[in-house]
Motif scaffolding. Structure first.
Motif, short mmCIF file in Angstrom:
data_model
loop_
_atom_site.label_atom_id
_atom_site.label_comp_id
_atom_site.label_asym_id
_atom_site.label_seq_id
_atom_site.Cartn_x
_atom_site.Cartn_y
_atom_site.Cartn_z
N THR A 309 0.86 -1.45 -0.03
CA THR A 309 -0.14 -0.14 -0.20
C THR A 309 0.95 1.31 -0.22
O THR A 309 0.55 2.27 -0.73
CB THR A 309 -0.90 -0.18 1.36
N ARG A 310 1.94 1.32 0.80
CA ARG A 310 2.80 2.26 0.93
C ARG A 310 3.59 2.80 -0.27
O ARG A 310 3.92 3.78 -0.88
CB ARG A 310 3.91 2.35 2.00
N LYS A 311 3.83 1.32 -1.16
CA LYS A 311 4.57 1.71 -2.36
C LYS A 311 4.03 1.98 -3.56
O LYS A 311 4.30 3.01 -4.37
CB LYS A 311 5.40 0.35 -2.59
N HIS A 312 2.65 1.28 -3.75
CA HIS A 312 2.12 1.56 -4.68
C HIS A 312 0.77 2.30 -4.98
O HIS A 312 0.05 2.85 -5.80
CB HIS A 312 1.35 0.17 -5.41
N ALA A 313 0.40 2.91 -3.84
CA ALA A 313 -0.90 3.42 -3.71
C ALA A 313 -0.79 5.20 -3.19
O ALA A 313 0.26 5.27 -2.27
CB ALA A 313 -1.93 3.07 -2.63
N SER A 314 -1.33 6.09 -3.64
CA SER A 314 -1.55 7.40 -3.22
C SER A 314 -2.88 7.77 -2.63
O SER A 314 -3.77 7.21 -2.79
CB SER A 314 -0.87 8.30 -4.03
N ALA A 315 -2.90 8.91 -1.97
CA ALA A 315 -3.98 9.43 -1.62
C ALA A 315 -5.16 8.23 -0.77
O ALA A 315 -6.31 8.09 -0.95
CB ALA A 315 -4.90 9.80 -2.68
N VAL A 316 -4.40 7.78 0.36
CA VAL A 316 -4.86 6.42 1.12
C VAL A 316 -5.40 7.18 2.31
O VAL A 316 -4.83 8.01 2.93
CB VAL A 316 -4.01 5.47 1.31
N SER A 317 -6.77 7.11 2.37
CA SER A 317 -7.53 7.55 3.49
C SER A 317 -8.01 6.71 4.48
O SER A 317 -8.08 6.88 5.66
CB SER A 317 -8.85 8.13 2.94
N SER A 318 -7.73 5.24 4.29
CA SER A 318 -8.17 4.21 5.14
C SER A 318 -7.62 2.98 4.55
O SER A 318 -7.78 2.67 3.38
CB SER A 318 -9.67 4.09 5.49
N VAL A 319 -7.12 2.13 5.37
CA VAL A 319 -6.79 0.65 5.35
C VAL A 319 -7.33 -0.19 6.24
O VAL A 319 -7.24 -0.11 7.56
CB VAL A 319 -5.17 0.47 5.38
N ASP A 320 -8.30 -1.10 5.81
CA ASP A 320 -9.00 -1.84 6.86
C ASP A 320 -8.32 -3.37 6.75
O ASP A 320 -7.95 -3.95 5.81
CB ASP A 320 -10.49 -2.15 6.17
N VAL A 321 -8.08 -3.57 8.05
CA VAL A 321 -7.37 -4.90 8.32
C VAL A 321 -8.12 -5.78 9.17
O VAL A 321 -8.59 -5.13 10.55
CB VAL A 321 -5.83 -4.79 8.94
N SER A 322 -8.79 -6.75 8.98
CA SER A 322 -9.53 -7.46 9.63
C SER A 322 -8.98 -8.98 9.68
O SER A 322 -8.55 -9.69 8.84
CB SER A 322 -11.08 -7.43 8.91
N LEU A 323 -9.28 -9.48 10.98
CA LEU A 323 -8.98 -10.85 11.13
C LEU A 323 -10.07 -11.61 11.88
O LEU A 323 -10.23 -11.07 12.82
CB LEU A 323 -7.61 -11.27 12.14
N SER A 324 -10.45 -12.67 11.47
CA SER A 324 -11.57 -13.61 12.16
C SER A 324 -11.27 -15.02 11.85
O SER A 324 -10.50 -15.54 11.21
CB SER A 324 -12.84 -13.13 11.27
N SER A 325 -11.76 -15.64 12.87
CA SER A 325 -11.61 -17.21 12.73
C SER A 325 -13.03 -17.92 13.14
O SER A 325 -13.58 -17.38 14.17
CB SER A 325 -10.41 -17.55 13.62
N GLY A 326 -13.21 -19.08 12.61
CA GLY A 326 -14.31 -19.79 12.87
C GLY A 326 -14.19 -21.27 11.93
O GLY A 326 -13.72 -21.10 10.91
#
Length: 386
Positions: A309-326
């Protein structure tokens, strides 16, 4: 002379069936003796059999010693007017010598080059034939008084034994070659797997911190009022630490490169999000305990996703990181809303997505990555917990 690398233990393990068989035949020949001069036959046979058993150590020496032992024994018996009991073929070669000759030929075919095997086989066959002629004047007056042996039957029998000896050597030579090929393939596969693992470590860990250095340096050039030197120094120290861990892993295989998973996967992901400097929003719903090795791989995936994301993207307003298990599965999703920035920071080797996919597939999971609408990029990974 050429020699093969065999320890005593390896030689005994390989040759004990032959040694036992030749010893049993030699004992039978000893019991059949009717004259004290016949001990020459037994001693000569023991010498030839011993050379045949030790032939894997020095095959070319055995090529000379076996024929020499047979010819010398035949001459000694001729001089003492003693004949072989029991003998093979028509006169002057004992059964133990024939067995030792066959074993030596098989070992030659198995161990040495084709030309040397042919020369050695010819020498041994010539010694057998020579011993027959040397012993004939002694055996014939005693054994063949009323009938003459069929020489063609002896030639046929000798040819069959020769084919058996050569065929046995060729079989073991092919088996050795197959084992060597399998071993070489296994070593190459292990080396390739290790290279791929090291390549992933370099890309996922060291490149992460180097990218941070480049990003901070570019930011400092754009805005001179921002003091980016502490951030660059911190990223540089982290890169050096990761490199030392990687070198340690290459040297002794005990040190692990990159961020180590602690007892809390959520805390480790938060630490990566804080280090990234991106507007990361975290979401956790972990219902199953995550093993340390799996948690370490998840950290790699999150780290590489944030680095991309830091290398390839600009104008980043949010990065959603989700972890779930089941249901025994761990689900990871990293999505940003940035716009492709064209040339990435520091260039791109194109191995980020490949490395993440390989890591996930090695763990038996599924991986996907692609653009999202209306803008951004999404990385998904589903990994089995057990």
């Amino acid at each position: 002379m050429e020699s093969t690398e065999l320890s005593w233990r390896s030689l005994v393990k390989r040759q004990w069936p032959l040694a036992s068989s030749l010893a049993a035949i030699s004992l039978a020949e000893l019991a059949a003796l009717q004259s004290v001069f016949g001990l020459v036959q037994v001693l000569g046979g023991l010498v030839v059999c011993t050379v045949a058993v030790l032939a894997p150590w020095r095959p070319l020496d055995a090529t000379l010693l076996v024929p020499a032992g047979m010819i010398c024994t035949a001459f000694c018996l001729r001089l003492t007017d003693t004949w072989f009991r029991p003998y093979f073929f028509v006169s002057g070669v004992s059964v133990s010598m024939v067995g030792a000759s066959m074993a030596t030929i098989a070992i030659l075919v198995r161990e040495v080059s084709r030309l040397r095997a042919v020369v050695g086989t010819v020498l041994i066959v010539a010694a057998v034939v020579g011993a027959e002629f040397i012993g004939w004047p002694v055996v014939a007056p005693v054994e063949y008084q009323t009938w003459q042996p069929d020489p063609w039957a002896s030639v046929l029998g000798g040819s069959i034994l020769l084919v058996l000896a050569v065929g046995t050597g060729l079989y073991f030579r092919a088996r050795d070659s197959e084992r060597a090929s399998q071993l070489a393939a296994s070593v190459a596969a292990a080396q390739n797997a290790e290279r791929m693992a090291l390549a992933r470590e370099l890309h996922d860990v060291v490149a992460h911190y180097v990218t941070a250095i480049v990003v901070h340096a570019n930011a400092g050039q754009v805005n001179r009022d921002v003091d980016v030197l502490p951030l660059i120094a911190a990223s540089g120290n982290e890169a050096l630490t990761a490199m030392r861990r990687l070198v340690g892993k290459m040297r002794d295989g005990t040190s692990a490169a990159g961020p180590a998973a602690s007892s809390s996967l959520q805390d480790d992901v938060r630490a990566l999000a804080d280090e990234s400097g991106l507007p990361v929003r975290l979401s956790f719903d972990l219902r199953d305990a995550v093993p340390q090795e799996l948690a370490r791989s998840v950290l790699r995936l999150v780290q590489e996703s944030l680095t991309n994301t830091r290398k390839h993207a600009s104008a980043v307003s949010s990065v959603d990181v989700s972890l779930s298990s089941g249901d025994g599965m761990l689900h990871l999703r990293v999505a940003d809303d940035g716009v492709a920035s064209g040339a990435p920071v520091g260039g791109s080797g194109g191995y980020g997505i490949v490395g993440m996919r390989e890591r996930v597939e090695l763990l038996g999971g599924t991986f996907s990555a692609g653009r999202r609408e209306p803008a951004g990029w999404t990385v998904r990974a589903d990994l089995p917990v057990t």
